[in-house]
Design an enzyme around this catalytic site. Structure first.
Site, PDB file in Angstrom:
ATOM      1  N   GLU A 439       0.843  -1.202   0.000  1.00  0.00           N
ATOM      2  CA  GLU A 439       0.000   0.000   0.000  1.00  0.00           C
ATOM      3  C   GLU A 439       0.876   1.249   0.000  1.00  0.00           C
ATOM      4  O   GLU A 439       1.704   1.433   0.882  1.00  0.00           O
ATOM      5  CB  GLU A 439      -0.886  -0.006   1.264  1.00  0.00           C
ATOM      6  CG  GLU A 439      -1.677   1.275   1.460  1.00  0.00           C
ATOM      7  CD  GLU A 439      -2.367   1.327   2.845  1.00  0.00           C
ATOM      8  OE1 GLU A 439      -2.206   0.384   3.645  1.00  0.00           O
ATOM      9  OE2 GLU A 439      -3.048   2.329   3.104  1.00  0.00           O
ATOM     10  N   ASP A 512      -1.202  -0.950   5.799  1.00  0.00           N
ATOM     11  CA  ASP A 512      -1.129  -0.413   7.154  1.00  0.00           C
ATOM     12  C   ASP A 512      -2.135  -1.100   8.072  1.00  0.00           C
ATOM     13  O   ASP A 512      -3.145  -1.627   7.619  1.00  0.00           O
ATOM     14  CB  ASP A 512      -1.423   1.095   7.150  1.00  0.00           C
ATOM     15  CG  ASP A 512      -0.281   1.867   6.503  1.00  0.00           C
ATOM     16  OD1 ASP A 512       0.838   1.317   6.442  1.00  0.00           O
ATOM     17  OD2 ASP A 512      -0.514   3.001   6.046  1.00  0.00           O
ATOM     18  N   ASP A 514      -4.374   0.041   9.822  1.00  0.00           N
ATOM     19  CA  ASP A 514      -5.493   0.935  10.165  1.00  0.00           C
ATOM     20  C   ASP A 514      -6.692   0.607   9.272  1.00  0.00           C
ATOM     21  O   ASP A 514      -6.669  -0.366   8.526  1.00  0.00           O
ATOM     22  CB  ASP A 514      -5.077   2.404  10.007  1.00  0.00           C
ATOM     23  CG  ASP A 514      -4.601   2.690   8.584  1.00  0.00           C
ATOM     24  OD1 ASP A 514      -4.768   1.812   7.701  1.00  0.00           O
ATOM     25  OD2 ASP A 514      -4.067   3.789   8.346  1.00  0.00           O
ATOM     26  N   ASP A 516      -7.942   2.135   6.656  1.00  0.00           N
ATOM     27  CA  ASP A 516      -7.646   2.210   5.228  1.00  0.00           C
ATOM     28  C   ASP A 516      -6.961   0.940   4.743  1.00  0.00           C
ATOM     29  O   ASP A 516      -7.297   0.397   3.697  1.00  0.00           O
ATOM     30  CB  ASP A 516      -6.716   3.397   4.951  1.00  0.00           C
ATOM     31  CG  ASP A 516      -7.481   4.547   4.326  1.00  0.00           C
ATOM     32  OD1 ASP A 516      -8.723   4.405   4.180  1.00  0.00           O
ATOM     33  OD2 ASP A 516      -6.840   5.563   3.999  1.00  0.00           O
TER      34      ASP A 516
END
Ligand code: 1YM
Length: 651
Positions: A439, A512, A514, A516
């Site tokens: 990403e 990540d 998180d 997203d």
């Protein structure tokens, strides 16, 4: 002579149950969680069989605090009289003789869902103790079994008490309670979600059967957690449930069924405005995840009936070619259940029906009944909706074919910029090469510098890939991110997928930790699930786990991958340290990224697998589809979004 014969028989019986303990794998597959649950399914199967055959209406399952479980059905009760040849009670026959287990009387049990009818005795053999209570003719009979250790040897499932009437009763039915043996299953515990899901499935497949699950380990205000399943609509309710998060093209699922003495079939389906095909099939209540002859029969009948109807209605003209099966199945959710004798399973996971006769039987039944269904005036609106959608699907299929060709022309002009993004590895050994899908450009840059270029390739993703759940394939293939992944892998997609062309052994998604990142992981997994499912089932897809914390001390650096680990490290570390929380992969320099996340010697990866296609299917539509309400409900139920991501559920 006759003395010898008797002894020989006796030995065989005694050794029977001990053999189950010697090779539990042969009878229940594993001695892990799945195997332990298998014991419960064997008893549940007998209870459900009794109720399905019309001798009761309820099955009750209870899980207790000591990890014992009980099953009750209000049927006739297992026979308690003495078996004339065996000279032991019917209960004892069922629970101590391997092959006589259940259903030795095939006249009343047409089809057996259990494990070749040896189920109840296998459950007894692998239990520390088991007892049976039979309510019959106003009396309650009880018999106990156990597996004691005598002179260092375990005797499996031997009788502890003779069957005896213990009191009067006004109930009828069979109650079985048992404790899976810790000497076989270690510390495994019954899992309520696994049990609830399977019982719900059984209730869908057997309309009118009431199944109640009580978990006595979970109590709120002294009330135990109770689940109750009863579906008057059977498979129709199953389809409505599966389509809960989708938009159906017509309100009522189609439903047909046929029952003869030797063969039963029921089918329900409903089309949605989506593009994916979800066909689930069962034989004798067992899911046939790999499909098989019954599914083939259903599909070819559906194609034939709908092509005929399309011609009759003028949707297809004389000069037009027939539509293809996949066109008629675009957006379909279908459940097919058959019951039959002498079932043969095939396939890699033995979940594919092999009986050749099932194809013709299902094909003829479905063709006849569906033809009748779609001839009725009341069903013309449904038929029109299906035919219109199939015609659109056929046009899109042609468009996809062209788009796919573009995606496969790896060296063509339009793809050269895509291939340019990939930092290939130098080694050519597909059996060891790894592709990291990373990403973001900055993390991609670090990965590129930190990697071992001899076997690690890097593909950075700039934008978010397109959500495969919301678009048809021709549009998905216009997305740069998706196309670069397809061309990097080399396999082609959908029916063109060829595992031999796969250029990497591991495909590692690095995003990540998180929301997203979770979203990107879900989008990628959805795409693979829909169009390259074998990548998942063959175990090639992994989630890379970057650390969440860096702890720097005088004597060096340590990393923690979750909060528990952090606690542990901090305890060991003492007072002076420096703590950094990583917010994203981009914060790590190339060396750190290599050490924590890419180096095979020190990294941790999670392999993605599909345990249960129907479940993964529903979770994917819930999390990735359009409907907002079910998604909210799902996220609410599994409140900690960061922990319960899609890959957790797919694992
Ligand atoms: C909680 C588990 O095993 N119920 C059950 C099992 C049987 C019967 C009824 C039954 C079957 C028949 C006649 C028959 C079984 N009996 C046998 C066997 N619940 C549970 N309920 N009467 C009662 O098959 O004719 C095997 S299973 F072999 F003893 F008949």
């Amino acid at each position: 002579m006759s003395g010898n014969e008797y002894r020989a028989k006796d030995i065989e019986v005694l050794e029977g149950l001990d053999a189950v303990r010697v090779r539990p794998g042969m009878y229940i597959g594993t001695t892990g969680s799945k195997g332990m649950h298998h014991l419960l399914w064997e008893i549940v199967d007998n209870a459900v069989d009794e109720v399905v055959n019309g001798f009761g209406d309820t099955v009750e399952v209870t899980i207790f605090e000591d990890n014992s479980a009980s099953v009750f059905d209000n049927g006739r009760g297992i026979p308690v009289d003495i078996h004339p040849k065996m000279k032991i009670s019917g209960v004892e026959v069922v629970f101590t003789l391997l092959h006589a287990g259940a259903k030795f009387n095939n006249d009343s049990y047409g089809f057996s869902g259990g494990l070749h009818g040896v189920g109840a005795s296998v459950a007894n053999a692998l239990s520390e103790w088991l007892f049976v209570e039979v309510h019959k003719d106003g009396k309650l009979y009880r018999q106990e079994f156990h597996s004691p250790e005598i002179d260092g040897k375990i005797k499996s499932g031997v009788k502890k008490t003779e069957i005896a009437c213990v009191k009067n009763t006004d109930k009828k039915g069979t109650y079985v309670k048992f404790l899976p043996d810790g000497r076989v299953f270690g510390n495994e515990k019954f899992q309520t979600d696994v049990i609830a899901k399977r019982l719900r499935e059984i209730a869908f497949l057997n309309k009118g059967v009431r199944i109640v699950l009580t978990d006595r380990r979970v109590s709120r205000d002294d009330d135990f957690k109770v689940y109750e399943y009863l579906y008057a609509g059977g498979l129709k309710d199953f389809v409505l449930f599966l389509n809960d998060a989708k938009d159906p093209l017509y309100p009522e699922p189609v439903f047909i069924e046929s029952k003869t003495e030797k063969f039963r079939m029921a089918l329900s389906f409903q089309h949605t405005d989506g593009y994916t095909e979800s066909v689930f099939s069962y034989v004798n209540n067992i899911p046939t995840t790999e499909g098989g002859t019954h599914e083939t029969g259903f599909k070819s009948a559906l194609t034939k009936v709908l092509n005929d109807a399309a011609r009759k209605k003028g949707v297809l003209k004389d000069k037009d070619a027939n539509l293809q099966g996949e066109d008629f199945r675009e957006g379909i959710t279908a459940v097919l259940a058959v019951s039959m004798q002498n079932v043969q399973f095939e396939g890699q996971t033995k979940t594919k029906l092999g009986n050749v006769e099932a194809k013709g039987l299902v094909e003829n039944l479905v063709a006849g009944l569906l033809d009748e269904y779609f001839s009725a005036a009341a069903n013309q609106a449904v038929l029109d909706k299906i035919l219109t959608k199939a015609a659109q699907a056929a046009r899109a299929r042609e468009a996809s074919r062209l788009a796919k060709e573009v995606a496969r022309q790896k060296n063509s002009m339009s793809n050269s910029n895509l291939v340019g993004k990939l930092s290939a590895c130098t080694g050519k050994n597909a059996a060891v090469n790894e592709l990291f899908i990373v990403e973001g450009d900055s993390a991609g840059g670090s990965a590129k510098q930190g990697r071992d270029r001899t076997f690690q390739a890097i593909l950075p993703l700039r934008g978010k890939p397109l959500n495969a759940e919301k678009k048809r394939l021709d549009q998905i293939l216009l997305n740069d991110e998706i196309r670069s992944i397809i061309s990097a892998l080399g396999t082609g997609i959908s029916e063109d997928y060829n595992p031999r062309d796969l250029k990497y052994d591991k495909l590692i998604i690095l995003a990540d930790a998180d929301q997203d990142g979770a979203h990107i992981r879900s989008i990628l997994l959805t795409f693979f699930f829909r169009y390259m499912k074998e990548l998942i089932t063959d175990g090639h897809i992994y989630i890379g786990m970057p650390p969440l914390y860096k702890i720097t001390k005088k004597d060096g650096v340590r990393y923690a991958y979750n909060d528990d680990e952090l606690q542990k490290i901090l305890k060991e570390t003492g007072k002076s340290y420096q703590l950094q929380r990583y917010k994203g992969l981009g914060e790590m320099n190339p060396e750190q990224l290599w050490e924590t996340t890419m180096n095979p010697a020190s990294r941790s990866l999670v392999r993605v697998s599909i345990e249960d296609a129907a479940d993964a299917e529903k979770i994917i539509t819930v999390l990735m589809g359009d409907a907002v309400e079910p998604r909210k409900k799902y996220i609410y139920e599994y409140a900690d979004f960061n922990k319960e991501t899609l890959f957790d559920k797919l694992k």
